[in-house]
Design a protein around this motif. Structure first.
Motif, PDB file in Angstrom:
ATOM      1  N   GLY A 179       0.797  -1.219   0.000  1.00 56.35           N
ATOM      2  CA  GLY A 179       0.000   0.000   0.000  1.00 56.35           C
ATOM      3  C   GLY A 179       0.827   1.265   0.000  1.00 56.35           C
ATOM      4  N   ILE A 180       0.163   2.348  -0.326  1.00 54.55           N
ATOM      5  CA  ILE A 180       0.713   3.698  -0.236  1.00 54.55           C
ATOM      6  C   ILE A 180      -0.190   4.478   0.700  1.00 54.55           C
ATOM      7  CG2 ILE A 180       1.234   5.828  -1.488  1.00 54.55           C
ATOM      8  CD1 ILE A 180       1.688   4.119  -3.994  1.00 54.55           C
ATOM      9  N   ARG A 190       3.332  16.458   4.429  1.00 57.36           N
ATOM     10  CA  ARG A 190       2.751  16.258   3.094  1.00 57.36           C
ATOM     11  C   ARG A 190       3.838  16.243   2.029  1.00 57.36           C
ATOM     12  NH1 ARG A 190      -1.058  19.550   5.604  1.00 57.36           N
ATOM     13  NH2 ARG A 190      -0.383  21.480   4.608  1.00 57.36           N
ATOM     14  N   GLY A 191       4.827  17.137   2.155  1.00 57.43           N
ATOM     15  CA  GLY A 191       5.910  17.160   1.190  1.00 57.43           C
ATOM     16  C   GLY A 191       6.721  15.874   1.211  1.00 57.43           C
ATOM     17  N   ILE A 196       8.128  10.207  -0.806  1.00 60.34           N
ATOM     18  CA  ILE A 196       8.166   8.780  -0.476  1.00 60.34           C
ATOM     19  C   ILE A 196       7.185   7.993  -1.335  1.00 60.34           C
ATOM     20  CG2 ILE A 196       7.672   7.095   1.342  1.00 60.34           C
ATOM     21  CD1 ILE A 196       8.679   9.254   3.346  1.00 60.34           C
ATOM     22  N   SER A 197       5.999   8.548  -1.540  1.00 64.72           N
ATOM     23  CA  SER A 197       4.967   7.839  -2.304  1.00 64.72           C
ATOM     24  C   SER A 197       5.329   7.719  -3.772  1.00 64.72           C
ATOM     25  CB  SER A 197       3.621   8.553  -2.144  1.00 64.72           C
ATOM     26  OG  SER A 197       3.197   8.514  -0.795  1.00 64.72           O
ATOM     27  N   ASP A 198       5.911   8.751  -4.341  1.00 63.97           N
ATOM     28  CA  ASP A 198       6.349   8.660  -5.742  1.00 63.97           C
ATOM     29  C   ASP A 198       7.397   7.558  -5.902  1.00 63.97           C
ATOM     30  OD1 ASP A 198       4.650  10.667  -6.521  1.00 63.97           O
ATOM     31  OD2 ASP A 198       6.190  12.237  -6.558  1.00 63.97           O
ATOM     32  N   HIS A 199       8.322   7.497  -4.962  1.00 64.61           N
ATOM     33  CA  HIS A 199       9.353   6.457  -5.017  1.00 64.61           C
ATOM     34  C   HIS A 199       8.720   5.076  -4.840  1.00 64.61           C
ATOM     35  CE1 HIS A 199      12.511   3.833  -3.286  1.00 64.61           C
ATOM     36  NE2 HIS A 199      13.298   4.463  -4.148  1.00 64.61           N
ATOM     37  N   ARG A 200       7.783   4.976  -3.926  1.00 59.13           N
ATOM     38  CA  ARG A 200       7.153   3.678  -3.677  1.00 59.13           C
ATOM     39  C   ARG A 200       6.331   3.228  -4.883  1.00 59.13           C
ATOM     40  NH1 ARG A 200       6.612  -0.199  -0.480  1.00 59.13           N
ATOM     41  NH2 ARG A 200       4.668  -1.211   0.100  1.00 59.13           N
ATOM     42  N   GLU A 201       5.613   4.153  -5.504  1.00 56.80           N
ATOM     43  CA  GLU A 201       4.834   3.783  -6.688  1.00 56.80           C
ATOM     44  C   GLU A 201       5.740   3.236  -7.785  1.00 56.80           C
ATOM     45  OE1 GLU A 201       2.141   5.830 -10.200  1.00 56.80           O
ATOM     46  OE2 GLU A 201       2.478   6.946  -8.335  1.00 56.80           O
ATOM     47  N   ALA A 202       6.880   3.865  -7.988  1.00 59.63           N
ATOM     48  CA  ALA A 202       7.823   3.371  -9.000  1.00 59.63           C
ATOM     49  C   ALA A 202       8.329   1.982  -8.633  1.00 59.63           C
ATOM     50  CB  ALA A 202       8.986   4.346  -9.137  1.00 59.63           C
ATOM     51  N   HIS A 203       8.607   1.767  -7.352  1.00 59.12           N
ATOM     52  CA  HIS A 203       9.091   0.472  -6.883  1.00 59.12           C
ATOM     53  C   HIS A 203       8.036  -0.622  -7.069  1.00 59.12           C
ATOM     54  CE1 HIS A 203      11.246  -2.428  -4.401  1.00 59.12           C
ATOM     55  NE2 HIS A 203      10.152  -2.601  -3.676  1.00 59.12           N
ATOM     56  N   LEU A 204       6.751  -0.255  -6.994  1.00 54.16           N
ATOM     57  CA  LEU A 204       5.653  -1.215  -7.081  1.00 54.16           C
ATOM     58  C   LEU A 204       5.102  -1.352  -8.501  1.00 54.16           C
ATOM     59  CD1 LEU A 204       3.671  -0.243  -3.846  1.00 54.16           C
ATOM     60  CD2 LEU A 204       5.167  -2.229  -4.180  1.00 54.16           C
ATOM     61  N   HIS A 205       5.855  -0.898  -9.473  1.00 50.55           N
ATOM     62  CA  HIS A 205       5.351  -0.889 -10.847  1.00 50.55           C
ATOM     63  C   HIS A 205       4.828  -2.252 -11.288  1.00 50.55           C
ATOM     64  CE1 HIS A 205       4.976   0.158 -15.073  1.00 50.55           C
ATOM     65  NE2 HIS A 205       5.690  -0.910 -15.372  1.00 50.55           N
ATOM     66  N   ASN A 206       5.513  -3.316 -10.903  1.00 52.14           N
ATOM     67  CA  ASN A 206       5.123  -4.660 -11.338  1.00 52.14           C
ATOM     68  C   ASN A 206       4.320  -5.427 -10.294  1.00 52.14           C
ATOM     69  OD1 ASN A 206       6.399  -4.515 -13.918  1.00 52.14           O
ATOM     70  ND2 ASN A 206       8.374  -4.862 -12.922  1.00 52.14           N
ATOM     71  N   ALA A 207       3.963  -4.781  -9.211  1.00 54.67           N
ATOM     72  CA  ALA A 207       3.206  -5.467  -8.165  1.00 54.67           C
ATOM     73  C   ALA A 207       1.835  -5.887  -8.690  1.00 54.67           C
ATOM     74  CB  ALA A 207       3.041  -4.559  -6.954  1.00 54.67           C
ATOM     75  N   ARG A 226      -5.204  16.328  -4.454  1.00 54.14           N
ATOM     76  CA  ARG A 226      -4.836  16.275  -5.873  1.00 54.14           C
ATOM     77  C   ARG A 226      -3.901  15.106  -6.146  1.00 54.14           C
ATOM     78  NH1 ARG A 226      -3.066  20.987  -6.186  1.00 54.14           N
ATOM     79  NH2 ARG A 226      -0.817  20.587  -6.078  1.00 54.14           N
ATOM     80  N   TYR A 227      -2.958  14.844  -5.227  1.00 50.44           N
ATOM     81  CA  TYR A 227      -2.047  13.707  -5.401  1.00 50.44           C
ATOM     82  C   TYR A 227      -2.826  12.408  -5.553  1.00 50.44           C
ATOM     83  CZ  TYR A 227       0.746   9.692  -4.179  1.00 50.44           C
ATOM     84  OH  TYR A 227       1.309   8.439  -4.200  1.00 50.44           O
ATOM     85  N   TRP A 228      -3.775  12.173  -4.666  1.00 48.04           N
ATOM     86  CA  TRP A 228      -4.501  10.901  -4.705  1.00 48.04           C
ATOM     87  C   TRP A 228      -5.305  10.754  -5.990  1.00 48.04           C
ATOM     88  CZ3 TRP A 228      -2.682   7.268  -2.040  1.00 48.04           C
ATOM     89  CH2 TRP A 228      -2.227   7.439  -0.733  1.00 48.04           C
ATOM     90  N   LEU A 229      -5.947  11.808  -6.442  1.00 43.86           N
ATOM     91  CA  LEU A 229      -6.734  11.719  -7.668  1.00 43.86           C
ATOM     92  C   LEU A 229      -5.821  11.502  -8.879  1.00 43.86           C
ATOM     93  CD1 LEU A 229      -9.629  11.782  -8.696  1.00 43.86           C
ATOM     94  CD2 LEU A 229      -9.345  14.239  -9.112  1.00 43.86           C
ATOM     95  N   GLN A 230      -4.710  12.206  -8.921  1.00 42.40           N
ATOM     96  CA  GLN A 230      -3.773  12.046 -10.043  1.00 42.40           C
ATOM     97  C   GLN A 230      -3.138  10.657 -10.035  1.00 42.40           C
ATOM     98  OE1 GLN A 230      -1.096  15.353  -9.495  1.00 42.40           O
ATOM     99  NE2 GLN A 230      -2.385  16.770 -10.672  1.00 42.40           N
ATOM    100  N   THR A 231      -2.806  10.163  -8.869  1.00 38.01           N
ATOM    101  CA  THR A 231      -2.196   8.832  -8.774  1.00 38.01           C
ATOM    102  C   THR A 231      -3.176   7.754  -9.198  1.00 38.01           C
ATOM    103  OG1 THR A 231      -0.705   9.549  -7.017  1.00 38.01           O
ATOM    104  CG2 THR A 231      -1.088   7.176  -7.222  1.00 38.01           C
ATOM    105  N   LEU A 232      -4.411   7.834  -8.711  1.00 42.04           N
ATOM    106  CA  LEU A 232      -5.425   6.871  -9.124  1.00 42.04           C
ATOM    107  C   LEU A 232      -5.612   6.911 -10.633  1.00 42.04           C
ATOM    108  CD1 LEU A 232      -7.744   4.866  -8.548  1.00 42.04           C
ATOM    109  CD2 LEU A 232      -9.242   6.861  -8.243  1.00 42.04           C
ATOM    110  N   THR A 233      -5.725   8.094 -11.198  1.00 43.35           N
ATOM    111  CA  THR A 233      -5.919   8.236 -12.642  1.00 43.35           C
ATOM    112  C   THR A 233      -4.747   7.631 -13.411  1.00 43.35           C
ATOM    113  OG1 THR A 233      -7.198  10.267 -12.292  1.00 43.35           O
ATOM    114  CG2 THR A 233      -6.313   9.882 -14.491  1.00 43.35           C
ATOM    115  N   ARG A 234      -3.539   7.886 -12.949  1.00 40.51           N
ATOM    116  CA  ARG A 234      -2.351   7.376 -13.625  1.00 40.51           C
ATOM    117  C   ARG A 234      -2.311   5.840 -13.573  1.00 40.51           C
ATOM    118  NH1 ARG A 234       0.739  10.457 -11.325  1.00 40.51           N
ATOM    119  NH2 ARG A 234       1.363   9.210  -9.532  1.00 40.51           N
TER     120      ARG A 234
END
Length: 259
Positions: A179-180, A190-191, A196-207, A226-234
């Protein structure tokens, strides 16, 4: 004969924590934005009596909302009962850290089996009274005592979870479900959460799946919302299928114990 399983598509779970009548207004704009994206099921972690002054059973409009979300294909999960730590004060450094620094809301962190079973059964009754299907339980802050684990083994629930796994009940078989999650109470937090979340998302690319764990405080700041909506959309644009926790669990292979 060996068993063969069809490989499931990569997925994403959108999970809203601390759902209660008073927190719905925090979530409303975000949920409306998610609904506008299309048919995206959401997992709602519902607290029966948030902080002991926000009873689900005293909020008919909230009850109707939950029924409408179920009709859309969403899932409701039991998320503690009070979502606050009302046990006696911590008496060791470790307990102080977990219950006063890490979180003040580890409701099920110290409960013995009898206490945990009493609260779990009370929460299950709230769901039963409202005719809400119930498959899962998530402890506030994902903290569970051994007594809580023992109590869960006695109940007709399918799963529980921590920050990185789902656990089939009653045997607590662990299934990776990374999870993130953010800490959004200050601009600095928040910063750091964004980095951390951007790095984790990249690490979980193949999860196989990624859980997005949102909290009401995230919704009170444009930056985190905005981060959560953009991340979900991506993640959706990258081919991940949106699913609820129980739907995803149903598609995971059962691991049978050796005879």
């Amino acid at each position: 004969m060996a068993e063969h399983y069809v490989r499931q598509p990569r997925s994403v779970m959108l999970v809203l924590h601390d759902v209660a009548p008073q927190t719905w207004e925090d979530y409303r704009p975000f949920v409306e934005a998610v609904d506008a994206l299309g048919d995206i099921p959401i997992t709602w972690l519902v607290v029966p009596d948030f902080h002991k002054h926000d009873r689900v059973d005293a909020a008919p409009a909230f009850q109707r909302l939950m029924h409408s979300r179920l009709a859309r294909g969403d899932e409701l999960v039991l998320h503690g009962y009070f979502h606050c730590d009302d046990s006696p004060a911590p008496r060791t450094p470790q307990a102080f850290f977990m219950r006063r620094i890490y979180t003040w809301e580890g409701e099920f962190y110290t409960l013995d089996q009898r206490q945990a079973l009493q609260r779990l059964e009370a929460g299950i009754e709230v769901f039963r009274h409202n005719d809400w299907p119930l498959h899962g339980f998530v402890a506030p802050a994902w903290l569970m005592s051994e007594g809580t684990r023992q109590a869960l083994r006695q109940l007709p629930l399918d799963y529980t979870s921590d920050a990185q796994h789902l656990y089939r009940l009653p045997d607590f078989h662990a299934i990776d479900a990374p999870g993130i999650v953010w800490s959004a109470r200050s601009a600095v937090r928040r910063g750091l959460s964004k980095i951390i979340s951007d790095h984790r998302e990249a690490h979980l690319h193949n999860a196989a799946t990624i859980r997005l764990g949102l909290h009401p405080v995230d919704m009170r700041h444009e930056f985190s919302r905005r981060y959560w909506l953009q991340t979900l959309t991506r993640l959706l644009e990258n081919g991940r299928e949106p699913v609820t926790k129980f739907t995803w669990l149903q598609h995971q292979p059962l691991i049978r114990s050796a005879a």
